[in-house]
Design a protein around this motif. Structure first.
Motif, PDB file in Angstrom:
ATOM      1  N   GLU A 175       0.817  -1.200   0.056  1.00 28.38           N
ATOM      2  CA  GLU A 175      -0.129  -0.059   0.040  1.00 28.38           C
ATOM      3  C   GLU A 175       0.655   1.390  -0.064  1.00 28.38           C
ATOM      4  O   GLU A 175       0.503   2.185   0.529  1.00 28.38           O
ATOM      5  N   GLY A 176       2.096   1.179  -0.404  1.00 32.84           N
ATOM      6  CA  GLY A 176       2.852   2.442  -0.803  1.00 32.84           C
ATOM      7  C   GLY A 176       3.584   2.834   0.692  1.00 32.84           C
ATOM      8  O   GLY A 176       4.433   3.825   0.522  1.00 32.84           O
ATOM      9  N   TRP A 177       3.308   2.296   1.772  1.00 33.84           N
ATOM     10  CA  TRP A 177       4.134   2.891   3.039  1.00 33.84           C
ATOM     11  C   TRP A 177       5.482   2.607   3.081  1.00 33.84           C
ATOM     12  O   TRP A 177       6.217   3.231   3.551  1.00 33.84           O
ATOM     13  N   TYR A 178       5.817   1.243   2.548  1.00 34.05           N
ATOM     14  CA  TYR A 178       7.157   0.932   2.795  1.00 34.05           C
ATOM     15  C   TYR A 178       8.237   1.644   1.967  1.00 34.05           C
ATOM     16  O   TYR A 178       9.105   1.927   2.223  1.00 34.05           O
ATOM     17  N   THR A 179       7.775   2.468   0.755  1.00 33.96           N
ATOM     18  CA  THR A 179       8.491   3.097   0.004  1.00 33.96           C
ATOM     19  C   THR A 179       8.567   4.639   0.325  1.00 33.96           C
ATOM     20  O   THR A 179       9.295   5.512  -0.212  1.00 33.96           O
ATOM     21  N   ASP A 180       7.363   4.732   1.414  1.00 31.52           N
ATOM     22  CA  ASP A 180       7.551   6.402   1.615  1.00 31.52           C
ATOM     23  C   ASP A 180       8.328   6.730   2.946  1.00 31.52           C
ATOM     24  O   ASP A 180       8.188   6.248   4.116  1.00 31.52           O
ATOM     25  N   PRO A 181       9.506   7.330   2.820  1.00 33.63           N
ATOM     26  CA  PRO A 181      10.388   7.660   4.233  1.00 33.63           C
ATOM     27  C   PRO A 181       9.559   8.216   5.209  1.00 33.63           C
ATOM     28  O   PRO A 181      10.064   8.134   6.244  1.00 33.63           O
ATOM     29  N   GLY A 182       8.499   8.763   4.995  1.00 27.97           N
ATOM     30  CA  GLY A 182       7.924   9.492   6.243  1.00 27.97           C
ATOM     31  C   GLY A 182       7.235   8.467   6.699  1.00 27.97           C
ATOM     32  O   GLY A 182       6.758   8.597   8.032  1.00 27.97           O
ATOM     33  N   LYS A 183       6.970   7.285   6.140  1.00 29.27           N
ATOM     34  CA  LYS A 183       6.192   6.264   6.876  1.00 29.27           C
ATOM     35  C   LYS A 183       6.912   4.869   7.028  1.00 29.27           C
ATOM     36  O   LYS A 183       6.698   4.408   8.281  1.00 29.27           O
ATOM     37  N   SER A 184       8.109   4.656   6.387  1.00 32.21           N
ATOM     38  CA  SER A 184       8.864   3.715   6.733  1.00 32.21           C
ATOM     39  C   SER A 184      10.298   4.085   7.225  1.00 32.21           C
ATOM     40  O   SER A 184      10.964   3.199   7.756  1.00 32.21           O
ATOM     41  N   GLY A 185      10.668   5.093   7.056  1.00 34.76           N
ATOM     42  CA  GLY A 185      11.970   5.795   7.646  1.00 34.76           C
ATOM     43  C   GLY A 185      13.036   5.348   6.553  1.00 34.76           C
ATOM     44  O   GLY A 185      14.355   5.943   6.474  1.00 34.76           O
ATOM     45  N   GLY A 186      12.677   4.722   5.449  1.00 26.96           N
ATOM     46  CA  GLY A 186      13.598   4.441   4.218  1.00 26.96           C
ATOM     47  C   GLY A 186      14.547   3.370   4.358  1.00 26.96           C
ATOM     48  O   GLY A 186      14.278   2.868   5.548  1.00 26.96           O
ATOM     49  N   VAL A 187      15.513   3.243   3.681  1.00 24.48           N
ATOM     50  CA  VAL A 187      16.489   2.188   3.551  1.00 24.48           C
ATOM     51  C   VAL A 187      17.345   2.277   4.753  1.00 24.48           C
ATOM     52  O   VAL A 187      17.662   0.738   5.252  1.00 24.48           O
ATOM     53  N   ILE A 188      17.570   3.063   5.350  1.00 24.49           N
ATOM     54  CA  ILE A 188      18.380   3.099   6.544  1.00 24.49           C
ATOM     55  C   ILE A 188      17.809   2.763   7.979  1.00 24.49           C
ATOM     56  O   ILE A 188      18.078   1.718   8.563  1.00 24.49           O
ATOM     57  N   MET A 189      16.398   3.221   8.217  1.00 24.78           N
ATOM     58  CA  MET A 189      15.700   2.790   9.282  1.00 24.78           C
ATOM     59  C   MET A 189      15.191   1.719   8.990  1.00 24.78           C
ATOM     60  O   MET A 189      14.803   0.950  10.086  1.00 24.78           O
ATOM     61  N   ASP A 190      14.643   1.274   7.920  1.00 22.18           N
ATOM     62  CA  ASP A 190      13.924   0.024   7.946  1.00 22.18           C
ATOM     63  C   ASP A 190      14.784  -0.994   7.481  1.00 22.18           C
ATOM     64  O   ASP A 190      14.682  -2.323   8.226  1.00 22.18           O
ATOM     65  N   LEU A 191      15.701  -0.986   6.787  1.00 22.51           N
ATOM     66  CA  LEU A 191      16.608  -2.212   6.266  1.00 22.51           C
ATOM     67  C   LEU A 191      17.875  -2.168   7.031  1.00 22.51           C
ATOM     68  O   LEU A 191      18.171  -3.271   7.822  1.00 22.51           O
ATOM     69  N   MET A 192      18.514  -1.202   7.048  1.00 22.01           N
ATOM     70  CA  MET A 192      19.906  -1.152   7.571  1.00 22.01           C
ATOM     71  C   MET A 192      20.044  -1.252   9.307  1.00 22.01           C
ATOM     72  O   MET A 192      20.753  -1.360   9.904  1.00 22.01           O
ATOM     73  N   ILE A 193      18.679  -0.938   9.674  1.00 25.17           N
ATOM     74  CA  ILE A 193      18.660  -0.926  11.246  1.00 25.17           C
ATOM     75  C   ILE A 193      19.001  -2.367  11.648  1.00 25.17           C
ATOM     76  O   ILE A 193      19.526  -2.321  12.882  1.00 25.17           O
ATOM     77  N   HIS A 194      18.954  -3.308  11.016  1.00 27.86           N
ATOM     78  CA  HIS A 194      19.262  -4.624  11.371  1.00 27.86           C
ATOM     79  C   HIS A 194      20.627  -4.685  11.778  1.00 27.86           C
ATOM     80  O   HIS A 194      21.154  -5.200  12.749  1.00 27.86           O
ATOM     81  N   ASP A 195      21.432  -4.180  10.839  1.00 32.97           N
ATOM     82  CA  ASP A 195      22.952  -4.212  10.848  1.00 32.97           C
ATOM     83  C   ASP A 195      23.339  -3.066  11.931  1.00 32.97           C
ATOM     84  O   ASP A 195      24.558  -3.228  12.630  1.00 32.97           O
ATOM     85  N   ILE A 196      22.771  -2.071  12.051  1.00 33.26           N
ATOM     86  CA  ILE A 196      23.035  -1.066  12.885  1.00 33.26           C
ATOM     87  C   ILE A 196      22.945  -1.802  14.366  1.00 33.26           C
ATOM     88  O   ILE A 196      23.863  -1.498  15.271  1.00 33.26           O
TER      89      ILE A 196
END
Length: 332
Positions: free
Chosen positions: A158-179
């Motif tokens: 529903e578009g939320w995942y690619t909206d940085p205002g909703k998912s935080g973008g690639v850093i907050m959503d994906l890279m936070i695992h490795d952070i």
């Protein structure tokens, strides 16, 4: 343990699949605004399906709620659940900002509810084994690490995942695992520097982070949405006496090379993942539920989860300004 699942999308169904087969756990309700998704999760778990959380709260014997909603909805719903005195298992990241994550933490503490954040990488056998090996002295003092995480550009949701205002973008959503993993490995961060490259056609979101830690260790992280190959994770952890490597695309799961090998003292130590009855999400959920039952401390504390959000937020600031961001002392 009576538990409900809030959100029946991709992660909600993973939770449903694992909780449905967990001894001593009963899924009593599943909630999603999409009735078809809720019914699908209900069929898997035997739970009652709802399309609104207010109806779920009418259950008298509910003890815990698993929050598998889009990131921007974590805070409002965790606050509602906490007010009911119910324990919360929430998907990562805790929230989009440190302030929101801290508010969630405070609300749960106020109402006597426990809050757990699903940083599942700590429960992956290869990552968990690498952490233990790095701290066993086998490679000497761990001083440097490289982490990579690549995946296809998110579709649907529903578009939320690619909206940085909703998912935080690639850093907050994906890279936070490795952070989170890097902070678990090395401790407190002194500074973070980040750069991000985005492209609209074909869609790509690529980020690189450099974390300098207070113990003088350094970690470089790469995250990539838009990778044309299979989902890939890789890492290297280097010490003054050896190195640990992992590549999800290799059959050999974990390889440890030590200085002793160079001296002819023996073969490389290989730590296989082995066959596992349950996946890391099962192990994570089971661990959190046991913490609720016996009051023990979790492998991933809420302080850890808040800290990961703080570092990801600082990385986003660095990417915007092009300058390193120093990390203060009170960020969790």
């Amino acid at each position: 343990m009576n538990i409900a699942i809030l959100g029946c999308g991709t992660m909600g169904m993973i939770y449903a699949h694992n909780l449905a087969k967990m001894p001593g756990v009963t899924v009593t309700g599943v909630v999603d605004i999409n009735a078809r998704r809720a019914e699908r999760a209900a069929a898997l778990t035997g739970a009652k399906a709802y399309t609104d959380v207010a109806s779920l709260f009418e259950q008298k014997d509910l003890e815990t709620v698993a929050v598998c909603l889009p990131t921007y909805l974590h805070k409002p719903y965790v606050l509602q659940i906490a007010e009911k005195g119910l324990h919360v298992i929430c998907e990562k990241p805790a929230a989009l900002t440190l302030e929101d994550a801290q508010e969630m933490r405070a609300a749960c503490e106020q109402h006597g509810a426990r809050l757990f954040i699903g940083h599942v990488v700590r429960f992956f056998p290869n990552y968990h084994d690498a952490y233990q090996q790095a701290h066993s002295g086998k490679i000497g003092a761990p001083k440097m690490a490289h982490f990579k995480r690549y995946g296809a550009y998110p579709q649907g949701m529903e578009g939320w995942y690619t909206d940085p205002g909703k998912s935080g973008g690639v850093i907050m959503d994906l890279m936070i695992h490795d952070i989170d993993y890097a902070c678990w490995l090395f401790g407190e961060v002194e500074s973070v520097y980040a750069s991000v490259v985005k492209r609209d056609e074909p869609k790509m979101d690529y980020a690189q982070l450099t974390l300098h830690f207070k113990n003088k260790a350094i970690a470089s992280l790469t995250g990539y949405w838009g990778y044309p190959g299979p989902f890939t994770t890789q890492f290297e952890v280097s010490g003054d006496q050896g190195i640990i490597r992992f590549d999800s695309n290799q059959v050999q799961p974990l390889d440890i090379q030590t200085m002793g090998l160079l001296r002819g003292e023996g073969p490389a130590v290989q730590i296989p993942s082995g066959s596992s009855l349950h996946d890391p999400y099962y192990k994570e959920l089971q661990h959190f539920i046991e913490c609720i039952r016996n009051g023990s401390d979790p492998l991933v504390s809420i302080e850890d989860a808040c800290y990961a959000v703080a570092i990801a937020q600082a990385a986003g600031q660095s990417a915007q300004t092009g300058q390193p961001v120093m990390i203060g002392g009170n960020v969790s």
